[in-house]
Scaffold this motif. Structure first.
Motif, PDB file in Angstrom:
ATOM      1  N   GLY A 137       0.855  -1.191   0.000  1.00 43.02           N
ATOM      2  CA  GLY A 137       0.000   0.000   0.000  1.00 43.02           C
ATOM      3  C   GLY A 137       0.885   1.233   0.000  1.00 43.02           C
ATOM      4  O   GLY A 137       1.793   1.335   0.826  1.00 43.02           O
ATOM      5  N   THR A 165       9.568  -5.025   9.063  1.00 40.90           N
ATOM      6  CA  THR A 165       8.151  -4.762   9.326  1.00 40.90           C
ATOM      7  C   THR A 165       7.745  -5.305  10.690  1.00 40.90           C
ATOM      8  O   THR A 165       7.014  -4.643  11.444  1.00 40.90           O
ATOM      9  CB  THR A 165       7.291  -5.402   8.206  1.00 40.90           C
ATOM     10  OG1 THR A 165       7.655  -4.786   6.980  1.00 40.90           O
ATOM     11  CG2 THR A 165       5.819  -5.212   8.454  1.00 40.90           C
ATOM     12  N   ASP A 209       6.415  -2.312  12.909  1.00 41.72           N
ATOM     13  CA  ASP A 209       4.944  -2.183  12.986  1.00 41.72           C
ATOM     14  C   ASP A 209       4.315  -3.040  14.098  1.00 41.72           C
ATOM     15  O   ASP A 209       3.153  -2.839  14.430  1.00 41.72           O
ATOM     16  CB  ASP A 209       4.288  -2.600  11.659  1.00 41.72           C
ATOM     17  CG  ASP A 209       4.654  -1.665  10.519  1.00 41.72           C
ATOM     18  OD1 ASP A 209       5.362  -0.667  10.776  1.00 41.72           O
ATOM     19  OD2 ASP A 209       4.232  -1.931   9.383  1.00 41.72           O
ATOM     20  N   SER A 237      16.741 -13.363   9.384  1.00 43.25           N
ATOM     21  CA  SER A 237      17.991 -14.103   9.195  1.00 43.25           C
ATOM     22  C   SER A 237      18.837 -14.146  10.468  1.00 43.25           C
ATOM     23  O   SER A 237      19.446 -15.157  10.790  1.00 43.25           O
ATOM     24  CB  SER A 237      18.789 -13.496   8.037  1.00 43.25           C
ATOM     25  OG  SER A 237      19.176 -12.183   8.345  1.00 43.25           O
ATOM     26  N   ARG A 279      16.405 -11.769  15.241  1.00 38.68           N
ATOM     27  CA  ARG A 279      16.300 -10.568  16.078  1.00 38.68           C
ATOM     28  C   ARG A 279      14.923 -10.397  16.713  1.00 38.68           C
ATOM     29  O   ARG A 279      14.739  -9.575  17.597  1.00 38.68           O
ATOM     30  CB  ARG A 279      16.598  -9.322  15.219  1.00 38.68           C
ATOM     31  CG  ARG A 279      18.025  -9.231  14.736  1.00 38.68           C
ATOM     32  CD  ARG A 279      18.284  -7.884  14.098  1.00 38.68           C
ATOM     33  NE  ARG A 279      17.849  -7.806  12.708  1.00 38.68           N
ATOM     34  CZ  ARG A 279      17.444  -6.692  12.108  1.00 38.68           C
ATOM     35  NH1 ARG A 279      17.363  -5.578  12.780  1.00 38.68           N
ATOM     36  NH2 ARG A 279      17.100  -6.701  10.834  1.00 38.68           N
ATOM     37  N   PHE A 321      18.591 -15.413   2.290  1.00 39.91           N
ATOM     38  CA  PHE A 321      17.967 -16.684   1.927  1.00 39.91           C
ATOM     39  C   PHE A 321      17.563 -16.597   0.465  1.00 39.91           C
ATOM     40  O   PHE A 321      17.104 -15.538   0.008  1.00 39.91           O
ATOM     41  CB  PHE A 321      16.684 -16.925   2.731  1.00 39.91           C
ATOM     42  CG  PHE A 321      16.866 -16.932   4.217  1.00 39.91           C
ATOM     43  CD1 PHE A 321      17.663 -17.891   4.830  1.00 39.91           C
ATOM     44  CD2 PHE A 321      16.233 -15.989   5.015  1.00 39.91           C
ATOM     45  CE1 PHE A 321      17.827 -17.902   6.206  1.00 39.91           C
ATOM     46  CE2 PHE A 321      16.395 -15.995   6.389  1.00 39.91           C
ATOM     47  CZ  PHE A 321      17.190 -16.954   6.986  1.00 39.91           C
ATOM     48  N   GLY A 350       8.016  -5.705   4.195  1.00 37.57           N
ATOM     49  CA  GLY A 350       7.976  -4.449   3.476  1.00 37.57           C
ATOM     50  C   GLY A 350       8.601  -4.559   2.094  1.00 37.57           C
ATOM     51  O   GLY A 350       8.754  -5.652   1.527  1.00 37.57           O
ATOM     52  N   GLY A 351       8.985  -3.378   1.598  1.00 43.80           N
ATOM     53  CA  GLY A 351       9.486  -3.280   0.238  1.00 43.80           C
ATOM     54  C   GLY A 351      10.722  -4.131  -0.030  1.00 43.80           C
ATOM     55  O   GLY A 351      10.866  -4.701  -1.116  1.00 43.80           O
ATOM     56  N   ILE A 352      11.608  -4.237   0.967  1.00 50.38           N
ATOM     57  CA  ILE A 352      12.849  -5.013   0.760  1.00 50.38           C
ATOM     58  C   ILE A 352      12.501  -6.489   0.530  1.00 50.38           C
ATOM     59  O   ILE A 352      13.001  -7.137  -0.395  1.00 50.38           O
ATOM     60  CB  ILE A 352      13.790  -4.859   1.975  1.00 50.38           C
ATOM     61  CG1 ILE A 352      14.299  -3.425   2.086  1.00 50.38           C
ATOM     62  CG2 ILE A 352      14.956  -5.850   1.905  1.00 50.38           C
ATOM     63  CD1 ILE A 352      15.143  -3.139   3.329  1.00 50.38           C
ATOM     64  N   THR A 353      11.604  -6.997   1.363  1.00 51.84           N
ATOM     65  CA  THR A 353      11.229  -8.417   1.260  1.00 51.84           C
ATOM     66  C   THR A 353      10.511  -8.691  -0.056  1.00 51.84           C
ATOM     67  O   THR A 353      10.815  -9.673  -0.758  1.00 51.84           O
ATOM     68  CB  THR A 353      10.345  -8.800   2.467  1.00 51.84           C
ATOM     69  OG1 THR A 353      11.090  -8.534   3.651  1.00 51.84           O
ATOM     70  CG2 THR A 353       9.932 -10.256   2.425  1.00 51.84           C
ATOM     71  N   HIS A 377      12.960  -8.846  -2.914  1.00 51.98           N
ATOM     72  CA  HIS A 377      13.727 -10.102  -3.026  1.00 51.98           C
ATOM     73  C   HIS A 377      12.947 -11.134  -3.838  1.00 51.98           C
ATOM     74  O   HIS A 377      13.502 -11.813  -4.703  1.00 51.98           O
ATOM     75  CB  HIS A 377      14.011 -10.688  -1.629  1.00 51.98           C
ATOM     76  CG  HIS A 377      15.133  -9.998  -0.921  1.00 51.98           C
ATOM     77  ND1 HIS A 377      15.335 -10.103   0.434  1.00 51.98           N
ATOM     78  CD2 HIS A 377      16.100  -9.189  -1.359  1.00 51.98           C
ATOM     79  CE1 HIS A 377      16.387  -9.391   0.786  1.00 51.98           C
ATOM     80  NE2 HIS A 377      16.877  -8.818  -0.293  1.00 51.98           N
TER      81      HIS A 377
HETATM   82  N1  LIG Z   1       2.545   0.084   3.084  1.00 49.79           N
HETATM   83  C1  LIG Z   1       2.670  -1.214   3.137  1.00 49.79           C
HETATM   84  O1  LIG Z   1       1.975  -1.964   2.442  1.00 49.79           O
HETATM   85  C2  LIG Z   1       3.689  -1.790   4.080  1.00 49.79           C
HETATM   86  C3  LIG Z   1       3.684  -3.168   4.343  1.00 49.79           C
HETATM   87  C4  LIG Z   1       4.649  -3.672   5.211  1.00 49.79           C
HETATM   88  C5  LIG Z   1       5.588  -2.802   5.766  1.00 49.79           C
HETATM   89  N2  LIG Z   1       5.546  -1.478   5.494  1.00 49.79           N
HETATM   90  C6  LIG Z   1       6.552  -0.553   6.056  1.00 49.79           C
HETATM   91  O2  LIG Z   1       7.796  -0.929   5.509  1.00 49.79           O
HETATM   92  C7  LIG Z   1       8.841  -0.653   6.451  1.00 49.79           C
HETATM   93  C8  LIG Z   1       9.671  -1.930   6.639  1.00 49.79           C
HETATM   94  O3  LIG Z   1       9.992  -2.458   5.386  1.00 49.79           O
HETATM   95  P1  LIG Z   1      11.481  -2.718   4.903  1.00 49.79           P
HETATM   96  O4  LIG Z   1      11.440  -2.856   3.434  1.00 49.79           O
HETATM   97  O5  LIG Z   1      12.393  -1.696   5.527  1.00 49.79           O
HETATM   98  O6  LIG Z   1      11.847  -4.081   5.636  1.00 49.79           O
HETATM   99  P2  LIG Z   1      11.203  -5.547   5.506  1.00 49.79           P
HETATM  100  O7  LIG Z   1      11.035  -5.921   4.096  1.00 49.79           O
HETATM  101  O8  LIG Z   1      10.046  -5.648   6.399  1.00 49.79           O
HETATM  102  O9  LIG Z   1      12.381  -6.414   6.174  1.00 49.79           O
HETATM  103  C9  LIG Z   1      13.614  -6.498   5.510  1.00 49.79           C
HETATM  104  C10 LIG Z   1      14.524  -7.425   6.261  1.00 49.79           C
HETATM  105  O10 LIG Z   1      13.954  -8.732   6.302  1.00 49.79           O
HETATM  106  C11 LIG Z   1      14.981  -9.692   6.141  1.00 49.79           C
HETATM  107  N3  LIG Z   1      14.805 -10.369   4.844  1.00 49.79           N
HETATM  108  C12 LIG Z   1      13.838 -10.190   3.929  1.00 49.79           C
HETATM  109  N4  LIG Z   1      14.013 -11.009   2.873  1.00 49.79           N
HETATM  110  C13 LIG Z   1      15.132 -11.721   3.133  1.00 49.79           C
HETATM  111  C14 LIG Z   1      15.854 -12.730   2.439  1.00 49.79           C
HETATM  112  N5  LIG Z   1      15.491 -13.173   1.225  1.00 49.79           N
HETATM  113  N6  LIG Z   1      16.968 -13.229   3.021  1.00 49.79           N
HETATM  114  C15 LIG Z   1      17.374 -12.784   4.228  1.00 49.79           C
HETATM  115  N7  LIG Z   1      16.743 -11.832   4.921  1.00 49.79           N
HETATM  116  C16 LIG Z   1      15.639 -11.314   4.387  1.00 49.79           C
HETATM  117  C17 LIG Z   1      16.293  -8.918   6.148  1.00 49.79           C
HETATM  118  O11 LIG Z   1      16.656  -8.826   7.502  1.00 49.79           O
HETATM  119  P3  LIG Z   1      18.191  -8.806   8.019  1.00 49.79           P
HETATM  120  O12 LIG Z   1      18.679  -7.428   7.645  1.00 49.79           O
HETATM  121  O13 LIG Z   1      18.104  -9.044   9.469  1.00 49.79           O
HETATM  122  O14 LIG Z   1      18.911  -9.873   7.252  1.00 49.79           O
HETATM  123  C18 LIG Z   1      15.862  -7.582   5.581  1.00 49.79           C
HETATM  124  O15 LIG Z   1      16.733  -6.514   5.902  1.00 49.79           O
HETATM  125  C19 LIG Z   1       8.160  -0.197   7.711  1.00 49.79           C
HETATM  126  O16 LIG Z   1       8.192   1.213   7.722  1.00 49.79           O
HETATM  127  C20 LIG Z   1       6.731  -0.667   7.534  1.00 49.79           C
HETATM  128  O17 LIG Z   1       5.833   0.166   8.216  1.00 49.79           O
HETATM  129  C21 LIG Z   1       4.623  -0.953   4.654  1.00 49.79           C
END
Ligand SMILES: NC(=O)c1ccc[n+]([C@@H]2O[C@H](COP(=O)([O-])OP(=O)(O)OC[C@H]3O[C@@H](n4cnc5c(N)ncnc54)[C@H](OP(=O)(O)O)[C@@H]3O)[C@@H](O)[C@H]2O)c1
Length: 274
Positions: A58, A100, A104, A125, A128, A169, A191-194, A197
Motif C-alpha cells: 500500500g 516490518t 509495525d 535471518s 532478532r 535466503f 515491506g518493500g525489501i522483502t 527479493h
Molecule cells: N505500506 C505497506 O503496504 C507496508 C507493508 C509492510 C511494511 N511497510 C513498512 O515498511 C517498512 C519496513 O519495510 P522494509 O522494506 O524496511 O523491511 P522488511 O522488508 O520488512 O524487512 C527487511 C529485512 O527482512 C529480512 N529479509 C527479507 N528477505 C530476506 C531474504 N530473502 N533473506 C534474508 N533476509 C531477508 C532482512 O533482515 P536482516 O537485515 O536481518 O537480514 C531484511 O533486511 C516499515 O516502515 C513498515 O511500516 C509498509
C-alpha cells in the motif's frame, strides 16, 4: 477500471471457493461490483491452479509507505485496510520481513472481514525478533520464523532454519520449505525489501500495488529494487488490471502466464441486477 463491491454473499462465495466448496465460474447472478470482487479475489481463492505467491504493498500517490519519522499506520485508506485483511483470509500464509515485524508490531490476523487467519511467517535471518512479539502470540494461529542462525524459540513457534548465501535466503528455498509445511498460497505483505527479493528472483505470480490519494513527500519508498535498466523499453511492464476499492485504487499485476490464466473467466460473466 472495475469497481469492487464486496457484499456478504460474494464474500461467502469467495470463502467457499477457497475451501473447495464452490467453483470460481459458477454461483449465481452478480452485480457489476460483485463481479469486480470475484475478478479481484478469485485468483487468490482458487486452489485448483497450483501454488500462488502474491505480494501486496500500500503506497501514497508519490510512492511512499511512511513519513520520515516512520508513521506508516494509515497510508492505505479504510477500504485498502479491508482489502489487505481479505487477502490474508484467502491465503494459507502471510510473510513479512523482520523490518516490518520490528517496526509495525503487526498481529497479521484477519479482523476486518470474516475468514480464517493465515499462518504468520517472519523472515528473520539474524533471529532478532523478540519472543513476545505480537506475531508470535500463542493464539491458535501458526507462527513460523525463518532463521539463519540458531536461537531457541517458544514451543508453539515453528522455526525453519535455512542456509544463508551472502547473508540472504534464496526466495525459492523459502517457498520450498513453506510448501513442505503445507502452505501453498502465500501473501508477501512487506515491506518493500522483502517483496523486492521475491520479485527480483521471479518468484511472484502477482504484485498488487494499492494506491491511496495521499502525498507524503519525503519518506521510505514502497519497492526498493537494486535492478537498473537504461531503457524504459527493457523495464517490466506487467499485464495489469485496475480495481477501484473506494478509498484506494489497486493495480493488480500478473507476472506469470499462470497468473494471467487465473484471470480469464471460464464462462462468460453473468451480470445482472440483484
Ligand atoms: N505500506 C505497506 O503496504 C507496508 C507493508 C509492510 C511494511 N511497510 C513498512 O515498511 C517498512 C519496513 O519495510 P522494509 O522494506 O524496511 O523491511 P522488511 O522488508 O520488512 O524487512 C527487511 C529485512 O527482512 C529480512 N529479509 C527479507 N528477505 C530476506 C531474504 N530473502 N533473506 C534474508 N533476509 C531477508 C532482512 O533482515 P536482516 O537485515 O536481518 O537480514 C531484511 O533486511 C516499515 O516502515 C513498515 O511500516 C509498509
Amino acid at each position: 477500471m472495475q469497481n469492487v463491491d464486496v457484499t456478504d454473499r460474494v464474500w461467502e462465495h469467495l470463502l467457499a471457493i477457497r475451501s473447495g466448496k464452490a467453483c470460481a465460474c459458477c454461483g449465481g447472478t452478480w452485480s457489476a461490483g460483485e463481479r469486480g470482487a470475484l475478478d479481484l479475489y478469485a485468483p487468490l481463492a482458487r486452489r485448483d491452479l497450483g501454488p500462488v505467491v502474491v505480494a501486496q504493498i500500500g503506497q501514497s500517490l508519490d510512492g511512499r509507505v511512511a513519513t520520515v519519522s516512520g508513521d506508516a499506520s494509515d497510508v492505505s485508506g479504510p477500504d485498502g485496510h479491508a482489502h489487505l485483511h481479505r487477502m490474508r483470509a484467502l491465503v494459507d500464509g502471510v510473510v513479512i520481513g523482520i523490518g516490518t515485524a520490528l517496526h509495525d508490531n503487526p498481529r497479521l490476523t484477519v479482523r476486518l472481514c470474516a475468514g480464517p487467519s493465515p499462518a504468520r511467517i517472519v523472515i528473520d535471518s539474524k533471529a532478532r525478533l523478540p519472543d513476545d512479539a505480537p506475531v508470535l502470540r500463542a493464539d491458535g494461529t501458526r507462527s513460523i520464523i525463518v532463521q539463519g542462525v540458531d536461537r531457541p524459540r517458544p514451543k508453539h513457534v515453528e522455526v525453519l532454519r535455512l542456509p544463508l548465501i551472502d547473508g540472504k535466503f534464496k526466495p525459492e528455498t523459502v517457498l520450498q520449505v513453506l510448501r513442505k509445511a503445507g502452505l501453498k498460497s502465500l501473501l508477501i505483505e512487506g515491506g518493500g525489501i522483502t517483496i523486492a527479493h521475491f520479485l527480483d528472483a521471479d518468484e511472484l505470480c502477482r504484485l498488487q500495488v494499492a494506491v491511496s490519494p495521499l502525498l507524503i513527500g519525503s519518506g521510505p519508498i514502497a519497492l526498493t529494487r537494486s535492478i537498473q535498466q537504461a531503457k524504459l523499453a527493457d523495464c517490466l511492464r506487467p499485464d495489469t488490471r485496475v480495481f477501484g476499492l473506494g478509498s484506494d485504487v489497486v493495480f493488480d499485476c500478473g507476472l506469470t502466464p499462470a497468473a494471467h490464466a487465473a484471470t480469464v473467466p471460464q464462462h462468460p460473466a453473468r451480470i445482472g441486477v440483484s
